[in-house]
Design an enzyme around this catalytic site. Structure first.
Site, mmCIF file in Angstrom:
data_model
loop_
_atom_site.group_PDB
_atom_site.id
_atom_site.type_symbol
_atom_site.label_atom_id
_atom_site.label_comp_id
_atom_site.label_asym_id
_atom_site.label_seq_id
_atom_site.Cartn_x
_atom_site.Cartn_y
_atom_site.Cartn_z
ATOM 1 C CD GLU A 196 -46.090 -13.991 -26.055
ATOM 2 O OE1 GLU A 196 -45.402 -14.749 -26.757
ATOM 3 O OE2 GLU A 196 -45.638 -13.392 -25.054
ATOM 4 C CD GLU A 314 -45.388 -14.171 -20.836
ATOM 5 O OE1 GLU A 314 -46.345 -14.966 -20.964
ATOM 6 O OE2 GLU A 314 -44.381 -14.190 -21.583
#
Length: 539
Positions: A196, A314
């Site tokens: 991220e 994810e």
């Protein structure tokens, strides 16, 4: 005995049936060509780094479920993984870019994460001891897990302004850790770079230019460490939220063949505390919005990196540990199975569910490791849905979602039907687009709903003699006692619970004559297997 039990099951649901509307719908499946192809091991689940004192909304739902403290000897953990034969497991998460690897060359002490004001996500750096890495690999080896490991992409970097990190990546700790892994003979399917950090990031970001150059460097490390190995792990990146310009730049800078799989994260239901989570999950228009992300990523890869494929690295539905009493209940499977179907249509090769265990969104209960409803949804998908994705046409209301694949490991096709309506009972006519009609729609107008329900409830289960008519196999998933927030899923009228020996239960279908009507109850999901469907694409 079987008749009486089925009759009792039916009577229990009788008030629901009286309130239903009956709608006819036609599903047309094109078995002549595939529209996308997924990986054999498409279903994936994650293990995260969050310590027990990770909390959201005054709840601390992680317990002892992290990479560093999960009880790896718990028999249910092994059984849950082994039920897939080969379950893909991705190790990563928010704290990934603060993980040090406790190899001999590490100069710093190998200490656990601790809460720290000013630290990324409110935590200090933490360390993975090599004896713990050994234990994890013993679990993976004995359960047949296929492992993706997410590496720290911030090591050696510094913050140049709020939320933006620069400077050179120090690959030494990662390289020594990877070298240790190779020396031990541990099988890693793929190494993922960072978590991220794409676009504006979540807690930190790195420019696409730096990320692309680092990916080339990491690929060199992988090639060097595995130069004497028959199997070279793939390189996966960036493990972040899709940002079109950023992702395009990453592929442009890294160049051909460097990044094998482009990963993105999806939390399209919003915050875990949102009181409207259930309404979002049951809203077909809301569920469809995220298709734009899948489409845009697919186009970005085709235009800038056609050598690569997409993964969902994810996805937990709701962020900040998931929705309490939602993400771990039956209703979440409407979102989850729809996501698996939609991602497949856009040529996504792998879909990693956040989490295998941990938070409110674990496939397994964080404390007991007993499977939650989504575990069984994942297991049925993994066993029934093959690699080849087929085109599906439907004249149904948008509440009925439909996806079709070639069946896994056998002839024919498998159809996934998701009924988001709380009152519409669908009677489905399934047609082959080559005009071979498999399910004959019967005129049942005026038939007593009790009689119709009884016919369905006592459907014959088991193997039939070879000279009997063609059949289909049905797996109907409903909530226990009609409670959408039940933590127990029901398969063909039977609650899915561990056996007396604490084993994963059998997932048996109901077998019906292929010409009999196909019924889909309100607020239910069904896998329908047609072993004799003529689909040249599945040959």
């Amino acid at each position: 005995m079987g008749f009486s039990f089925s009759l009792l099951l039916f009577l229990a649901s009788f008030p629901v049936i009286l309130a239903q509307e009956v709608t006819h719908a036609t599903i047309s499946i094109d078995g002549t060509a595939t529209v996308a192809v997924i990986d054999d091991n498409f279903v994936c689940a994650t293990l995260d780094w969050w310590p027990h004192d990770k909390c959201n909304y005054n709840q601390c739902p992680w317990g002892y479920s992290s990479v560093t403290n999960l009880d790896l000897s718990h028999p249910l953990l092994s059984k849950a993984i082994q039920a897939f034969r080969n379950l893909r497991i991705r190790i990563g998460g928010s704290l990934q870019d603060q993980v040090l690897y406790g190899v001999e060359s590490l100069k710093a002490p190998c200490q656990p994460f601790r809460k720290m004001k000013g630290g990324l996500f409110g935590f200090s750096k933490g360390c993975l001891h090599m004896n713990r890495w050994d234990e994890l690999n013993h679990l993976f080896s004995r359960t047949g897990a296929i492992v993706t490991f997410g590496l720290n992409a911030l090591y050696g970097r510094h913050q140049i302004r709020k939320g933006v990190w620069g400077g050179a990546w120090d690959s030494s700790n990662a390289r020594d850790f990877m070298n240790y892994t190779v020396s031990k003979g541990y099988k890693i399917d793929s190494w993922e770079y960072g978590n991220e950090l794409s676009g504006s990031g979540v807690s930190a970001s790195v420019s696409a230019e730096l990320y692309g150059k680092d990916s080339i460097h990491l690929k060199d490390i992988v090639n060097n460490l595995y130069k004497n190995s028959d199997l070279k792990p793939a390189l996966v990146a960036p493990g972040g939220f899709f940002d079109k310009q950023w992702y395009a730049k990453l592929l442009e800078v890294s160049g051909s063949g460097i990044v094998n799989y482009v990963t993105h994260h999806i939390y399209n239901l919003g915050a875990g505390m949102d009181p409207n989570l259930v309404n979002k999950i049951l809203d077909p228009h809301y569920l469809s919005k995220v298709s734009e992300t899948f489409s845009n990523l697919s186009q970005t890869i085709q235009q800038n990196g056609p050598w690569a494929s997409a993964w969902v690295g994810e996805s937990g539905g709701a962020y900040n540990s998931g929705g309490r009493h939602v993400s771990d209940t039956f209703v979440n499977s409407f979102w989850y199975l729809d996501q698996l179907g939609m991602a497949s249509r856009y040529n996504t090769k792998v879909y990693c569910r956040q989490t295998l265990v941990g938070g409110n969104y674990g496939l397994l209960n964080t404390t007991t490791l007993v499977p939650n409803p989504d575990y069984y949804s994942a297991l049925l998908w993994h066993r029934l849905m093959g690699k080849s994705v087929l085109a599906v046409g439907s004249n149904a209301l948008p509440f009925l979602r439909s996806y079709a694949h070639c069946s896994k490991g056998r002839a024919g096709i498998t159809l996934l039907l998701i009924n988001l309506s709380n009152q519409t009972d669908f009677i489905i006519s399934v047609q082959n687009s080559m005009d071979m009609r498999l399910t004959v729609e019967e005129n049942i107008s005026g038939e007593n709903p009790f009689v119709r329900g009884l016919k369905r409830s006592v459907s014959w289960v088991g193997s039939r003699a070879s000279d009997e008519p063609l059949y289909r196999e049905e797996y109907h998933l409903t909530a226990k006692d009609g409670n959408l927030r039940s933590q127990t899923m029901v398969l063909n009228g039977i609650p899915l619970e561990l056996t007396e020996d604490e084993n994963i239960p059998k997932l048996d279908p109901v077998r019906l004559d292929v010409s009999s009507p196909l019924y889909i109850n309100p607020l239910s999901m069904s896998f329908i297997v047609f072993p004799n469907f003529d689909a040249p694409a599945c040959a």
